[in-house]
Design a protein around this motif. Structure first.
Motif, PDB file in Angstrom:
ATOM      1  N   THR A 172       1.016  -1.211  -0.255  1.00  0.00           N
ATOM      2  CA  THR A 172       0.084   0.179  -0.231  1.00  0.00           C
ATOM      3  C   THR A 172       0.704   1.405   0.127  1.00  0.00           C
ATOM      4  OG1 THR A 172      -0.037  -0.248   2.569  1.00  0.00           O
ATOM      5  CG2 THR A 172      -1.975  -1.312   0.886  1.00  0.00           C
ATOM      6  N   LEU A 173       2.021   1.080   1.094  1.00  0.00           N
ATOM      7  CA  LEU A 173       3.056   2.965   1.317  1.00  0.00           C
ATOM      8  C   LEU A 173       3.042   2.368  -0.207  1.00  0.00           C
ATOM      9  CD1 LEU A 173       3.359   2.389   4.584  1.00  0.00           C
ATOM     10  CD2 LEU A 173       1.475   3.895   3.824  1.00  0.00           C
ATOM     11  N   GLY A 174       4.284   1.429  -1.263  1.00  0.00           N
ATOM     12  CA  GLY A 174       4.661   1.459  -2.037  1.00  0.00           C
ATOM     13  C   GLY A 174       3.824   1.886  -3.081  1.00  0.00           C
ATOM     14  N   PHE A 175       2.762   1.251  -3.148  1.00  0.00           N
ATOM     15  CA  PHE A 175       2.364   2.017  -4.166  1.00  0.00           C
ATOM     16  C   PHE A 175       1.385   3.096  -4.001  1.00  0.00           C
ATOM     17  CE2 PHE A 175      -2.453   2.842  -5.994  1.00  0.00           C
ATOM     18  CZ  PHE A 175      -2.169   2.402  -6.763  1.00  0.00           C
ATOM     19  N   ALA A 176       1.406   3.986  -2.968  1.00  0.00           N
ATOM     20  CA  ALA A 176       0.685   5.364  -3.462  1.00  0.00           C
ATOM     21  C   ALA A 176       2.491   6.231  -3.409  1.00  0.00           C
ATOM     22  CB  ALA A 176       1.052   6.305  -1.429  1.00  0.00           C
ATOM     23  N   VAL A 177       4.177   5.664  -2.653  1.00  0.00           N
ATOM     24  CA  VAL A 177       4.689   6.361  -3.837  1.00  0.00           C
ATOM     25  C   VAL A 177       4.898   6.557  -5.265  1.00  0.00           C
ATOM     26  CG1 VAL A 177       7.551   6.855  -3.651  1.00  0.00           C
ATOM     27  CG2 VAL A 177       5.726   6.036  -1.322  1.00  0.00           C
ATOM     28  N   ALA A 178       4.820   5.452  -5.741  1.00  0.00           N
ATOM     29  CA  ALA A 178       5.093   5.142  -7.217  1.00  0.00           C
ATOM     30  C   ALA A 178       4.481   5.926  -7.787  1.00  0.00           C
ATOM     31  CB  ALA A 178       5.187   3.476  -7.163  1.00  0.00           C
ATOM     32  N   VAL A 179       2.993   6.276  -7.792  1.00  0.00           N
ATOM     33  CA  VAL A 179       1.735   6.673  -8.455  1.00  0.00           C
ATOM     34  C   VAL A 179       2.079   7.950  -8.301  1.00  0.00           C
ATOM     35  CG1 VAL A 179       0.147   4.797  -8.195  1.00  0.00           C
ATOM     36  CG2 VAL A 179       0.265   6.635  -6.507  1.00  0.00           C
ATOM     37  N   GLN A 180       2.695   8.818  -7.238  1.00  0.00           N
ATOM     38  CA  GLN A 180       2.748  10.240  -7.460  1.00  0.00           C
ATOM     39  C   GLN A 180       3.560  11.002  -8.129  1.00  0.00           C
ATOM     40  OE1 GLN A 180       1.948  11.835  -3.584  1.00  0.00           O
ATOM     41  NE2 GLN A 180       1.866  10.169  -2.801  1.00  0.00           N
ATOM     42  N   ASN A 181       4.565   9.593  -9.202  1.00  0.00           N
ATOM     43  CA  ASN A 181       5.634  10.291  -9.126  1.00  0.00           C
ATOM     44  C   ASN A 181       5.259   9.764 -11.347  1.00  0.00           C
ATOM     45  OD1 ASN A 181       8.149  11.332 -11.055  1.00  0.00           O
ATOM     46  ND2 ASN A 181       9.826   9.439  -9.403  1.00  0.00           N
ATOM     47  N   PRO A 182       5.049  10.315 -12.589  1.00  0.00           N
ATOM     48  CA  PRO A 182       5.155  10.149 -13.342  1.00  0.00           C
ATOM     49  C   PRO A 182       6.431   9.536 -14.373  1.00  0.00           C
ATOM     50  CG  PRO A 182       3.885  12.394 -13.415  1.00  0.00           C
ATOM     51  CD  PRO A 182       4.399  12.162 -11.653  1.00  0.00           C
ATOM     52  N   GLY A 183       7.237   9.880 -13.130  1.00  0.00           N
ATOM     53  CA  GLY A 183       8.489   9.501 -13.425  1.00  0.00           C
ATOM     54  C   GLY A 183       8.968   7.853 -13.588  1.00  0.00           C
ATOM     55  N   THR A 184       7.852   7.359 -12.832  1.00  0.00           N
ATOM     56  CA  THR A 184       8.278   5.957 -12.320  1.00  0.00           C
ATOM     57  C   THR A 184       8.650   4.870 -13.201  1.00  0.00           C
ATOM     58  OG1 THR A 184       6.596   6.095  -9.497  1.00  0.00           O
ATOM     59  CG2 THR A 184       7.198   4.047 -10.397  1.00  0.00           C
ATOM     60  N   PRO A 185      10.143   4.487 -13.245  1.00  0.00           N
ATOM     61  CA  PRO A 185       9.526   3.501 -14.293  1.00  0.00           C
ATOM     62  C   PRO A 185       9.276   2.006 -14.361  1.00  0.00           C
ATOM     63  CG  PRO A 185      11.777   3.426 -12.660  1.00  0.00           C
ATOM     64  CD  PRO A 185      11.190   4.263 -12.100  1.00  0.00           C
ATOM     65  N   TYR A 186       8.836   1.565 -15.779  1.00  0.00           N
ATOM     66  CA  TYR A 186       7.614   0.456 -15.415  1.00  0.00           C
ATOM     67  C   TYR A 186       8.346  -0.871 -14.765  1.00  0.00           C
ATOM     68  CZ  TYR A 186       4.469  -3.299 -17.514  1.00  0.00           C
ATOM     69  OH  TYR A 186       3.677  -4.615 -17.359  1.00  0.00           O
ATOM     70  N   TRP A 187       9.604  -1.009 -14.579  1.00  0.00           N
ATOM     71  CA  TRP A 187       9.731  -1.957 -13.825  1.00  0.00           C
ATOM     72  C   TRP A 187       9.697  -1.859 -12.426  1.00  0.00           C
ATOM     73  CZ3 TRP A 187      13.403  -1.635  -9.643  1.00  0.00           C
ATOM     74  CH2 TRP A 187      13.614  -0.373  -9.823  1.00  0.00           C
ATOM     75  N   LEU A 188       9.834  -0.392 -12.212  1.00  0.00           N
ATOM     76  CA  LEU A 188       9.303  -0.618 -10.684  1.00  0.00           C
ATOM     77  C   LEU A 188       8.045  -0.746 -10.007  1.00  0.00           C
ATOM     78  CD1 LEU A 188      10.289   0.246  -7.811  1.00  0.00           C
ATOM     79  CD2 LEU A 188      10.171   2.612  -7.811  1.00  0.00           C
ATOM     80  N   PHE A 189       6.443  -0.380 -11.614  1.00  0.00           N
ATOM     81  CA  PHE A 189       5.369  -0.973 -10.928  1.00  0.00           C
ATOM     82  C   PHE A 189       5.436  -2.100 -11.082  1.00  0.00           C
ATOM     83  CE2 PHE A 189       4.100   4.024 -12.463  1.00  0.00           C
ATOM     84  CZ  PHE A 189       2.877   4.005 -11.676  1.00  0.00           C
ATOM     85  N   CYS A 190       5.935  -3.370 -11.695  1.00  0.00           N
ATOM     86  CA  CYS A 190       5.851  -4.410 -12.248  1.00  0.00           C
ATOM     87  C   CYS A 190       6.333  -5.163 -10.043  1.00  0.00           C
ATOM     88  CB  CYS A 190       6.786  -4.983 -12.808  1.00  0.00           C
ATOM     89  SG  CYS A 190       5.759  -4.629 -14.517  1.00  0.00           S
ATOM     90  N   LEU A 191       7.755  -4.110  -9.757  1.00  0.00           N
ATOM     91  CA  LEU A 191       7.579  -4.642  -8.880  1.00  0.00           C
ATOM     92  C   LEU A 191       6.917  -4.808  -7.141  1.00  0.00           C
ATOM     93  CD1 LEU A 191      10.096  -5.903  -6.965  1.00  0.00           C
ATOM     94  CD2 LEU A 191      11.229  -4.210  -6.840  1.00  0.00           C
ATOM     95  N   ILE A 192       6.097  -3.211  -7.508  1.00  0.00           N
ATOM     96  CA  ILE A 192       5.545  -2.414  -6.697  1.00  0.00           C
ATOM     97  C   ILE A 192       4.183  -3.946  -6.489  1.00  0.00           C
ATOM     98  CG2 ILE A 192       3.631  -0.841  -5.633  1.00  0.00           C
ATOM     99  CD1 ILE A 192       6.098   1.140  -6.882  1.00  0.00           C
ATOM    100  N   ALA A 193       3.241  -4.172  -7.633  1.00  0.00           N
ATOM    101  CA  ALA A 193       2.566  -4.806  -7.688  1.00  0.00           C
ATOM    102  C   ALA A 193       2.314  -6.242  -7.497  1.00  0.00           C
ATOM    103  CB  ALA A 193       2.075  -4.431  -9.273  1.00  0.00           C
ATOM    104  N   ALA A 194       3.518  -6.588  -7.585  1.00  0.00           N
ATOM    105  CA  ALA A 194       4.142  -7.799  -7.156  1.00  0.00           C
ATOM    106  C   ALA A 194       4.087  -7.866  -5.583  1.00  0.00           C
ATOM    107  CB  ALA A 194       5.408  -8.685  -7.550  1.00  0.00           C
ATOM    108  N   THR A 195       4.239  -7.268  -5.391  1.00  0.00           N
ATOM    109  CA  THR A 195       4.445  -7.401  -3.235  1.00  0.00           C
ATOM    110  C   THR A 195       2.503  -7.329  -3.142  1.00  0.00           C
ATOM    111  OG1 THR A 195       4.375  -4.313  -3.278  1.00  0.00           O
ATOM    112  CG2 THR A 195       6.079  -5.316  -3.141  1.00  0.00           C
ATOM    113  N   ALA A 196       1.847  -6.521  -4.172  1.00  0.00           N
ATOM    114  CA  ALA A 196       0.269  -7.256  -3.700  1.00  0.00           C
ATOM    115  C   ALA A 196      -0.273  -8.193  -3.703  1.00  0.00           C
ATOM    116  CB  ALA A 196      -0.357  -5.665  -4.387  1.00  0.00           C
ATOM    117  N   GLY A 197       0.925  -9.250  -3.843  1.00  0.00           N
ATOM    118  CA  GLY A 197       0.423 -10.125  -4.093  1.00  0.00           C
ATOM    119  C   GLY A 197       0.726 -11.270  -2.479  1.00  0.00           C
ATOM    120  N   LEU A 198       1.271  -9.971  -1.396  1.00  0.00           N
ATOM    121  CA  LEU A 198       1.018 -10.607  -0.282  1.00  0.00           C
ATOM    122  C   LEU A 198      -0.392 -10.408   0.606  1.00  0.00           C
ATOM    123  CD1 LEU A 198       3.751  -8.093   0.868  1.00  0.00           C
ATOM    124  CD2 LEU A 198       4.050 -10.536   0.980  1.00  0.00           C
TER     125      LEU A 198
END
Length: 501
Positions: free
Chosen positions: A124-150
Motif C-alpha cells: 500500500t505505501l509502495g503504491f502511494a509513492v509510485a503513483v505520485q511520480n510520473p517518472g516512475t519506471p515500469y519495472w518498479l511498477f511491476c515490482l510494487i504490483a508484485a508485492t500486492a500478492g502479499l
C-alpha cells in the motif's frame, strides 16, 4: 464424533499454556463443548478473520482498477503492459499461499493474522509513492504490483485457521462465509477506489474531483485499514494449540492424489474468479469505452460496472458451501462447471458481435455499447458459477480427509479420534496447496487476454475464452469421473463416490 473420540483428539496435543491468547482445550466435534463454548469463540474468530482476509483481497486486487487509471495520470502503457500489472499480484499471491498456510500451525492463527495484516503496509505505501511520480519506471511498477500478492496469501492462512475452529458438519458454511468475506474485498476495492481517488464511481452519483485523480488516496486508506486489522487480531482472535503440526506432517498432503485433483478443479473455480475479477475492468475499458470526450469518454465507463462480477462471485460462494453441505460437494461442483461452460460460450458469442477498436474510436465504442448488457449479463453468470464452485470445492476438501480417516479406523476408539484430528490437520494443509495451485489461474487469465503474440487484442480475448471453455469441460469430466461415477462392485468399498463428498 463420540466423547471418546473427542477426548482422544484432545490428548494428542500438548497441554502446556504459553503466553498470548492460546486455547489448549478445543473439541468442536463434541456437541456439549460446541454449544457451551466453541460456537461463541469460533464465531468471534471468524468475524475478525473475515475482516483481515477482506482487506488482503482488496490490496491484492488494487491494481485491477488502478491500472485502468494510470494512462489518465500520464503513464503511457500498452494494453499488454497493463494486463501484466494486473496479473503479477495474482502470480505472487498464489506462490505465497503455501508458506502462509504452513505459518498457521507454526505461529498460531491469531499471531499470523497480525503479521500478515501488517505486511500489507508494504504494497500500500509502495503504491502511494509510485503513483505520485510520473517518472516512475515500469519495472518498479511491476515490482510494487508484485508485492500486492502479499494480500493473496492471506486467504490460505485464514481458511486453514478457520478450518480448525468448526465441526465437520459446519465447515462448508463457515469456510464459505470466510471466503466470501474475503472475495468481497475484490468487489469493494473495484467499487470504491474510483470514488476514493476522485474519479467517478457508483454509476456517476459521485463526481470526479476537479483537481484530477489521486490514486495515492486509496493506498493510504488501505494502509490505515491494515493497521486496524493488525490491532483487531491482537485483541480479539485466538491461537489453537491443537492446530500445531510440523512442516513435514503438513507436506505429506502433496503425496495425496486427492490433493492434486482438487487443486486442478480449484484452478477452474477460484482461478477463474480471481482472474476474471482482475481482468474485467480492462476488458470493459478496451472493448466498450474510449476516453474522448473527457471526463467520462464515450461508451460504457468501466468504473461503473467493474465491481459487479466480483460482487456476484463473492455473494454466491457461501451459497455454494451451503448447497454442498446439503447435496454433496461433488454434485454442486459439477453443476458449477456446467454453468461456467454455458455462460462462457455465451460471453464468447457476444464478443463475436463486437467491432474491434484498436484505434480507440468513439464511433466504434458507441456502436459496441449496445451489446454491453448481454456481455455483462452472461459474464455475471460466469461469476455466479465460479462462486458456487468455490464454495463447494472447499467443502469437499475436509470431507475427503475425514472420510479417509473414518474408513481407516473403528468408531468409538481412541484411534478414530486421533485419525480425525490428523485429518483436520491434513485438510488445512491441503487448503494451502490447493489454494496456491488454484490461484495460478488468476495469473494465467489476464496474460491470456493480453497475448502479446496475437496482433489483435480482440482475437486474443476470443481465443482465451475458447481455451477456458475447453478447460471447464475437462474439469467437469474429472469431477464426474473421480467423485460421482458409480464404481465397480470390487472398488465400491474404497471409492469416494459414495462418501457424500
Amino acid at each position: 464424533m463420540t466423547m471418546t473420540e473427542s477426548r482422544a483428539a484432545a490428548e494428542t496435543v500438548p497441554a502446556a499454556r504459553r503466553t498470548g491468547r492460546w486455547i489448549d482445550d478445543w473439541r468442536p466435534e463434541e456437541p456439549e463443548f460446541w454449544e457451551s463454548t466453541g460456537r461463541r469463540v469460533a464465531r468471534r474468530n471468524l468475524v475478525w478473520s473475515i475482516f483481515a482476509e477482506h482487506l488482503g483481497f482488496s490490496v491484492w486486487l488494487i491494481w485491477s482498477v488502478s491500472s485502468a487509471f494510470l494512462v489518465s495520470m500520464g503513464f503511457s502503457y500498452s494494453p499488454q503492459q497493463l494486463f501484466l500489472l494486473v496479473a503479477l499480484p495474482n502470480l505472487v499471491g498464489s506462490l505465497l499461499r503455501l508458506p502462509y498456510t504452513f505459518a498457521v500451525p507454526r505461529f498460531g492463527g491469531r499471531n499470523w493474522t497480525m503479521a500478515s495484516a501488517a505486511l500489507l503496509l508494504i504494497p500500500t505505501l509502495g503504491f502511494a509513492v509510485a503513483v505520485q511520480n510520473p517518472g516512475t519506471p515500469y519495472w518498479l511498477f511491476c515490482l510494487i504490483a508484485a508485492t500486492a500478492g502479499l494480500g493473496g496469501g492471506n486467504f490460505a492462512s485464514s481458511m486453514a485457521n478457520i478450518n480448525f475452529f468448526y465441526p465437520s458438519d459446519k465447515k462448508g458454511a463457515a469456510l464459505g462465509l470466510n471466503a466470501a468475506g474475503g472475495n468481497l474485498g475484490v468487489a469493494l476495492i473495484q467499487l470504491f477506489l474510483p470514488v476514493i481517488i476522485g474519479g467517478a464511481g457508483i454509476f456517476g452519483l459521485v463526481k470526479a474531483a476537479e483537481g484530477g485523480i489521486s490514486l495515492e488516496r486509496a493506498a493510504y486508506v488501505y494502509a490505515g485499514l491494515a493497521v486496524a486489522a493488525t490491532l483487531a487480531a491482537y485483541f480479539f482472535m485466538d491461537n489453537l494449540t491443537s492446530a500445531q503440526s510440523r512442516p513435514r506432517e503438513q507436506l505429506a498432503v502433496v503425496k495425496e492424489k486427492q490433493t492434486w485433483v482438487m487443486a486442478f478443479l480449484y484452478i477452474g473455480t477460484f482461478g477463474s474468479f480471481i482472474g476474471y475479477s482482475a481482468a474485467m475492468p480492462l476488458l470493459i475499458k478496451l472493448n466498450f469505452w474510449v476516453p474522448d470526450p473527457a471526463p467520462l469518454g464515450t461508451g460504457i465507463y468501466f468504473a461503473y460496472f467493474a465491481f459487479l462480477g466480483a460482487l456476484v462471485g463473492s455473494a454466491t460462494r457461501p451459497f455454494g458451501g451451503w448447497l454442498a453441505d446439503k447435496y454433496g460437494g461433488a454434485r454442486v461442483t459439477l453443476g458449477a462447471f456446467a454453468g461456467m461452460i454455458v455462460s462462457t460460450l455465451a460471453v464468447l458469442w457476444t464478443l463475436t458481435q463486437l467491432t474491434p477498436n484498436p484505434g480507440q474510436s468513439p464511433a466504434i465504442a458507441d456502436d459496441n455499447q449496445s451489446w454491453f448488457p448481454w456481455f455483462l449479463a452472461f459474464f455475471l453468470c460466469v461469476f455466479a458459477s465460479t462462486g458456487i464452485g468455490n464454495g463447494s470445492t472447499y467443502k469437499m476438501i475436509p470431507a475427503i480427509f475425514r472420510t479417509q480417516a473414518e474408513r481407516a479406523t473403528t468408531p468409538g476408539t481412541p484411534e478414530r479420534g486421533a485419525a480425525l484430528h490428523a485429518g483436520t490437520k491434513k485438510a488445512s494443509a491441503a487448503i494451502g496447496v490447493i489454494g496456491a495451485v488454484g490461484a495460478v489461474g488468476g495469473f494465467l487469465i489476464p496474460i491470456a487476454f493480453s497475448s502479446p503474440w496475437v496482433d489483435q487484442p480482440m482475437e486474443a480475448t476470443k481465443g482465451a475464452f475458447v481455451v477456458f471453455t475447453a478447460f471447464y469441460v475437462v474439469c467437469a469430466v474429472v469431477t464426474w469421473a473421480v467423485f460421482l461415477r458409480k464404481p465397480a462392485p470390487a472398488k465400491a468399498a474404497t471409492s469416494l463416490a459414495n462418501a457424500g463428498i
